[in-house]
Design an enzyme around this catalytic site. Structure first.
Site, PDB file in Angstrom:
ATOM      1  N   LYS A  13      57.621  46.449  43.849  1.00  0.00           N
ATOM      2  CA  LYS A  13      59.000  45.942  43.892  1.00  0.00           C
ATOM      3  C   LYS A  13      59.693  46.317  45.208  1.00  0.00           C
ATOM      4  O   LYS A  13      60.335  45.484  45.830  1.00  0.00           O
ATOM      5  CB  LYS A  13      59.829  46.500  42.717  1.00  0.00           C
ATOM      6  N   ARG A  88      66.831  47.933  33.788  1.00  0.00           N
ATOM      7  CA  ARG A  88      65.613  48.497  33.209  1.00  0.00           C
ATOM      8  C   ARG A  88      65.692  48.545  31.685  1.00  0.00           C
ATOM      9  O   ARG A  88      64.727  48.972  31.049  1.00  0.00           O
ATOM     10  CB  ARG A  88      65.430  49.920  33.731  1.00  0.00           C
ATOM     11  N   ARG A 127      50.592  55.884  47.648  1.00  0.00           N
ATOM     12  CA  ARG A 127      51.949  56.094  48.183  1.00  0.00           C
ATOM     13  C   ARG A 127      52.129  57.562  48.562  1.00  0.00           C
ATOM     14  O   ARG A 127      52.674  57.866  49.613  1.00  0.00           O
ATOM     15  CB  ARG A 127      52.970  55.668  47.119  1.00  0.00           C
ATOM     16  N   ARG A 139      58.006  62.010  46.335  1.00  0.00           N
ATOM     17  CA  ARG A 139      58.907  61.960  45.184  1.00  0.00           C
ATOM     18  C   ARG A 139      58.422  62.891  44.073  1.00  0.00           C
ATOM     19  O   ARG A 139      57.238  62.894  43.757  1.00  0.00           O
ATOM     20  CB  ARG A 139      58.949  60.520  44.639  1.00  0.00           C
ATOM     21  N   ARG A 150      56.946  57.319  32.874  1.00  0.00           N
ATOM     22  CA  ARG A 150      57.597  56.148  33.487  1.00  0.00           C
ATOM     23  C   ARG A 150      56.998  54.852  32.934  1.00  0.00           C
ATOM     24  O   ARG A 150      57.708  53.877  32.695  1.00  0.00           O
ATOM     25  CB  ARG A 150      57.450  56.196  35.013  1.00  0.00           C
TER      26      ARG A 150
END
Ligand code: AMP
Length: 202
Positions: A13, A88, A127, A139, A150
């Site tokens: 995204k 969300r 990532r 993160r 998540r």
């Protein structure tokens, strides 16, 4: 143009939002980025969100809706925006509908990035490796334990939005497994009718 990018964590995204920003001169509104900025600044919202986010749970609807309501009122968002990571939950989508209706605005499209869940952990690992290579901070929720939570939050609370927007006729599904540029080209293709009409659909 006002768009939503929908998909699980690691679907791409953020990457696709940035490409849409470059192509269409709209702004990227990432609630995750806004919340991380609030944490970095030590604001009351940031303090509330910090542990919830690190665990991988969702921050409460009223907190994120208030952030988005402020943000879409700012001058740079008047030309259009791509929402990345919001809504969300169904209550967030309903709140967004109300916010836009109050301003006489409509969504042009909701783009769903469809991906196999099996690759998400790999993408998150990539990532992390990339950030480490660049010497940038990783993160706190980019780890296998938080990712599991998540993903559960996505399945339970966010996936119902596929139906929510599908019923409204504004959902466009794109194969998010393809290479970045191919996904981007496919997004432009499905947005074609939005451009041509130059009006809101659905
Ligand atoms: P993201 O950067 O979109 O992956 O978001 C990171 C984290 O921020 C999520 O796991 C949630 O804890 C929180 N968050 C971001 N956007 C929302 C939202 N719309 N609703 C609730 N929590 C959110």
């Amino acid at each position: 143009m006002r768009l939503i990018l929908l998909g699980p964590p690691g679907a791409g995204k953020g990457t696709q939002a940035q490409l849409l920003v470059q192509k269409h001169g709209i702004v990227q509104l990432s609630t995750g980025d806004m919340l991380r900025a609030a944490i970095a600044a030590g604001t009351p919202v940031g303090q509330k969100a910090k542990d919830i986010m690190a665990r991988g749970d969702l921050v409460s609807d009223d907190v994120v809706v208030a952030i988005v309501a402020d943000r879409i009122d700012q001058p740079d968002a008047q030309n259009g925006f791509v929402l990345d990571g919001f809504p969300r939950t169904v209550p967030q989508a309903e709140a967004l509908d109300r916010l836009l209706a109050d301003k006489g605005l409509k969504l042009d499209a909701v783009i769903q990035l469809a991906v196999d869940e099996g690759i998400l952990l790999k993408r998150i690992e990539n990532r992390v490796a990339e950030l480490k290579r660049k010497g940038e901070p990783v993160r706190p929720d980019d780890n296998p334990e938080s990712l599991k939570i998540r993903l559960e939050a996505y399945r339970r609370q966010t996936a119902p939005l596929i139906d929510y927007y599908g019923k409204r006729g504004i959902l466009r599904t794109v194969d998010g497994m393809a290479p970045v540029q191919e996904v981007s080209a496919e997004i432009e293709r499905v947005l074609g009718p939005v451009h041509e009409k130059g009006v809101a659909r659905g």
